[in-house]
Design an enzyme around this catalytic site. Structure first.
Site, PDB file in Angstrom:
ATOM      1  N   CYS A   1       0.626  -1.214  -0.011  1.00 39.92           N
ATOM      2  CA  CYS A   1      -0.016   0.155   0.177  1.00 39.92           C
ATOM      3  C   CYS A   1       0.975   1.265   0.020  1.00 39.92           C
ATOM      4  O   CYS A   1       0.354   2.392  -0.163  1.00 39.92           O
ATOM      5  CB  CYS A   1      -0.965   0.027   1.327  1.00 39.92           C
TER       6      CYS A   1
ATOM      7  N   ASP B   1     -10.935   0.710   7.536  1.00 37.78           N
ATOM      8  CA  ASP B   1      -9.725  -0.208   7.717  1.00 37.78           C
ATOM      9  C   ASP B   1      -8.334   0.832   7.275  1.00 37.78           C
ATOM     10  O   ASP B   1      -8.454   1.705   6.452  1.00 37.78           O
ATOM     11  CB  ASP B   1      -9.496  -1.335   6.750  1.00 37.78           C
TER      12      ASP B   1
ATOM     13  N   HIS C   1      -8.930 -10.888 -14.381  1.00 43.74           N
ATOM     14  CA  HIS C   1      -7.991 -10.495 -15.578  1.00 43.74           C
ATOM     15  C   HIS C   1      -6.495 -10.189 -15.494  1.00 43.74           C
ATOM     16  O   HIS C   1      -6.217  -9.883 -14.257  1.00 43.74           O
ATOM     17  CB  HIS C   1      -8.730  -9.134 -15.873  1.00 43.74           C
TER      18      HIS C   1
ATOM     19  N   SER D   1     -15.050   9.101  -0.163  1.00 40.68           N
ATOM     20  CA  SER D   1     -13.720   8.924   0.461  1.00 40.68           C
ATOM     21  C   SER D   1     -13.792   7.708   1.084  1.00 40.68           C
ATOM     22  O   SER D   1     -12.982   7.824   2.368  1.00 40.68           O
ATOM     23  CB  SER D   1     -13.136   9.995   1.082  1.00 40.68           C
TER      24      SER D   1
END
Length: 349
Positions: free
Chosen positions: A15, A223, A136, A46
């Site tokens: 992240c 989270d 994909h 958001s």
């Protein structure tokens, strides 16, 4: 396969590769937004996932999340990426049901390595009680993996990051410092046991924490991932028009991560998070290394809950007793917004 060092193929890990919250807001500004009363949560909020109401009792929760390698072991990388994507559904109070793979791999990556990444993702999705139904894939010199996830939630009980009320107690459910750990691991500065601890935390689903959370009067949840504690806390405060008072001493901070912070071994995403949030943060006299961990991008981090103060002790006890919840930390409170800064850090005794 053992010779493939996945983290060496990526500039940023996990992240930490996310576009910064401030830059993301600029990129989304001015885009047309089609209104539909059944779209309860969209990209303009958001929040962690989109929510679309099907009936009075059922809504779809949808999210997508993927990133470059955060671990050299391909199975571990796949499992972490899947746990991170599933977490958005849990943050809304939902249950994951269906997932699709999103994958980019170099043309010369060994087939066994790709298989192990996918196996890690599949096993984590099945642990969540969901199914992978396809996906994909494309070729790319830098590998990337993640999921789109669809879940279900009762729209009358769904949670967003904008429901915090003055007086609510803030609780967080994982130790802090995962981004600094991954930076230290990539630099070869961590002991093997610290690397394993970080990987285990990132592979831990937020399922158990969610299952406890929904039994209590929790008003808001998010989270904590790429924007760090302070970036996500700022979004909570702005969305609910409150101010949050955080107690840094209340967080469980990973000792090796704190050591990395003191050495200045930090992920690039931390500086993007600081740039986004620091104008709204009053840091008090909190040491810089601890501030850094509060800005630290957390890959597959914990749930930040805002709970009714009368239920906070009971929720804390239930989280501490639940198997599969890495931490239960009382980390602050919400108050009525007085103007100016949104986030206040309490001094550490």
């Amino acid at each position: 396969m053992a010779d493939v060092q996945l983290t060496k193929l990526a500039e940023c890990a996990g992240c930490g590769a996310k576009v910064g919250a401030g830059e993301l807001a600029k990129l989304l500004a001015g885009l047309p937004v089609n209104r539909d009363p059944r779209l309860l949560v969209g990209f303009d909020r958001s929040d962690d996932a989109a929510v679309y109401q099907i009936s009075e009792e059922l809504a779809l929760v949808q999210t997508v999340d993927f990133f470059p390698p955060v671990a050299d072991d391909p199975y571990v990388y796949g499992a972490i990426a899947a746990a991170n994507a599933l977490s958005d559904i849990y943050a809304m109070g939902g249950e994951p049901k269906l997932a699709l793979n999103v994958m980019a791999v170099p043309r010369d990556m060994p087939r066994e390595t790709v298989h192990e990444i996918l196996r890690g993702g599949y096993e984590k999705v099945y642990e969540a009680g969901a199914l992978i139904a396809g996906g994909h894939s494309i070729y790319d010199p830098e590998p990337k993996y993640g999921l789109t996830v669809t879940g279900f939630v009762d729209p009358r009980k769904m949670l967003t990051n904008a429901g915090t009320r003055p007086g609510d107690v803030l609780i967080y459910t994982k130790p802090l410092g995962i981004g600094a750990l991954t930076a230290g691991a990539k630099a070869g500065l961590l002991a093997p046991e610290d690397v394993r601890r970080g990987e285990q935390l990132m592979m831990t689903l937020n399922r158990a924490a969610r299952d406890v959370m929904v039994q209590y009067p929790v008003h808001a949840c998010t989270d904590v991932t790429g924007f760090g504690v302070l970036g996500h806390a700022l979004e909570m405060a702005q969305g609910s028009n409150t101010e949050l008072h955080l107690d840094p001493a209340g967080f469980e901070m990973i000792p090796a991560a704190l050591e990395m912070a003191r050495m200045g071994v930090l992920p690039e995403g931390l500086y993007r998070n600081r740039h986004f949030a620091e104008a709204q943060v009053q840091p008090g006299r909190v040491p810089l290394a601890i501030q850094d961990l509060l800005y630290d991008p957390q890959t597959s981090g914990g749930l930040m809950m805002a709970v009714d103060p009368d239920a906070a002790d009971a929720l804390m006890a239930a989280l501490r007793a639940a198997p599969g919840v890495p931490a239960a930390c009382r980390v602050g409170r919400a108050e009525t917004y007085r103007g100016g800064a949104r986030i206040f850090l309490e001094d550490i005794p």
